[in-house]
Design an enzyme around this catalytic site. Structure first.
Site, PDB file in Angstrom:
ATOM      1  NE  ARG A  54      47.064  35.216  81.230  1.00 17.24           N
ATOM      2  CZ  ARG A  54      46.065  34.336  81.097  1.00 17.24           C
ATOM      3  NH1 ARG A  54      45.388  33.954  82.142  1.00 17.24           N
ATOM      4  NH2 ARG A  54      45.777  33.802  79.924  1.00 17.24           N
ATOM      5  CB  THR A  55      50.084  40.744  78.176  1.00 15.82           C
ATOM      6  OG1 THR A  55      50.573  39.506  78.692  1.00 15.82           O
ATOM      7  CG2 THR A  55      51.221  41.733  78.055  1.00 15.82           C
ATOM      8  CE  LYS A  82      41.481  46.221  53.859  1.00 12.42           C
ATOM      9  NZ  LYS A  82      41.238  47.678  53.880  1.00 12.42           N
ATOM     10  NE  ARG A 104      51.717  38.833  73.950  1.00 18.20           N
ATOM     11  CZ  ARG A 104      51.182  38.126  74.952  1.00 18.20           C
ATOM     12  NH1 ARG A 104      50.190  37.298  74.715  1.00 18.20           N
ATOM     13  NH2 ARG A 104      51.646  38.241  76.187  1.00 18.20           N
ATOM     14  CG  HIS A 132      55.998  38.075  78.274  1.00 13.69           C
ATOM     15  ND1 HIS A 132      55.592  39.385  78.501  1.00 13.69           N
ATOM     16  CD2 HIS A 132      54.862  37.307  78.326  1.00 13.69           C
ATOM     17  CE1 HIS A 132      54.280  39.400  78.678  1.00 13.69           C
ATOM     18  NE2 HIS A 132      53.816  38.156  78.574  1.00 13.69           N
TER      19      HIS A 132
END
Ligand code: CP
Length: 305
Positions: A54-55, A82, A104, A132
């Site tokens: 969704r986000t 890496k 995020r 959030h």
């Protein structure tokens, strides 16, 4: 303010300003022609170190509808694999002169740390169990459109509060706008010091849902429980899963929310999730509008705006 790191620190007027702006985008998004030029010539990078449907999708759509060039950084195939650090990754992208970074990350505080290092605007798309903010804004918009107000409503936030950035941002936002906020969870899924948020704490769905206007369910975040107590799904659903019988404790006109992704049969029964009192699909729609509002508001603070 150049970044959106959390609801913490936002005033009621700032929150309401974003919700009012988002209303304009709800209307725009329902039209055939959805494009604006607010972010034309600007570059937005979505940098997601954790999974998202969704986000990430809604930030991409939001940026594109405002005219930005949007790049989704594929962390899974990037040099993070890496061993490159968060800050080195961010500074590398910063050298490409983006205007907005949407981030995020699984660690609480990581987005604020990154925001101090880079030159562009940073939007928190969820950091660990911290915040959030755009989820809380879209939840507030959904509530306001369905109930006509937020002040004075009783909102029960139920489930895995301990691991939930959604719960934390919602507690802050809903309290700021004058809602009566309850959290409903077993003791093992409540963070220490929860009372500091000025919320009522309930350990049973029967008392927590009594006369609630909004029942907001949270996902049981088993991926964050390694090494700690993991409840049995059957037992958890029995005591804390939302089904028709438990919803009966809330007001007859109570509405049901869930930020997604849902664990059907764990924290919510399909009959409720897909039933007439569910706002879950509308929350997703509001997500695009709210993220457009946030990007639009930040655009005005960009250099040469
Ligand atoms: N609610 C939410 O943040 O969903 P995603 O993890 O799919 O972005």
């Amino acid at each position: 303010r150049r970044d959106l790191i959390g609801i913490e620190g936002l005033s009621a007027a700032e929150i309401l300003g974003l919700l009012d702006l988002a209303e304009e985008f709800v209307d725009l998004n329902r039209q055939i022609e959805k494009k604006r030029t607010t972010l034309r010539g600007r570059t937005q990078i979505n940098l997601f170190f954790e999974a998202s449907t969704r986000t990430q999708a809604s930030f991409e759509i939001a940026g594109k509808r405002l005219g930005a060039d949007v790049m989704n950084m594929s962390v899974g195939t990037s040099s993070v694999k890496k061993g490159e650090t968060l800050i080195d990754t961010a500074m590398t992208l910063n050298a490409m002169h983006p205007d907005i970074l949407v981030v995020r990350h699984h660690a609480s505080g990581a987005v604020a740390l990154l925001a101090r290092k880079v030159d562009c605007c940073v939007v928190n798309a969820g950091d660990g169990a911290h915040e959030h903010p755009t989820q809380a804004l879209l939840d507030a918009l959904t509530i306001r459109r369905n109930k006509g107000r937020i002040q004075g409503l009783t909102v029960a936030i139920c489930g895995d509060v301990l691991h939930s950035r959604v719960a934390r941002s919602n507690m802050l936002l809903l309290s700021t706008l004058g809602a009566r906020v309850r959290v409903v969870a077993p003791s093992s899924l409540l963070p220490a010091g929860i009372e500091q948020y000025g919320v009522e704490v309930h350990r049973s769905m029967e008392s927590g849902l009594a006369d609630a206007d909004i029942v907001m369910m949270l996902r049981l975040q088993r991926e964050r429980m390694a090494g700690s107590f993991i409840p049995s799904v059957k037992e958890y659903f029995h005591y804390f899963g939302l089904d028709e019988a438990k919803l009966h404790h809330a007001r007859p006109d109570a509405l049901v929310m869930h930020p997604g992704p849902m664990n059907r049969g764990v924290e919510i029964d399909s009959a409720v999730a897909d039933g007439p009192r569910s706002l879950i699909r509308e929350q997703v729609e509001m997500g695009v509008a709210v993220r457009m509002a946030v990007l639009d508001a930040l655009a005005r603070k960009l250099p040469n705006a």
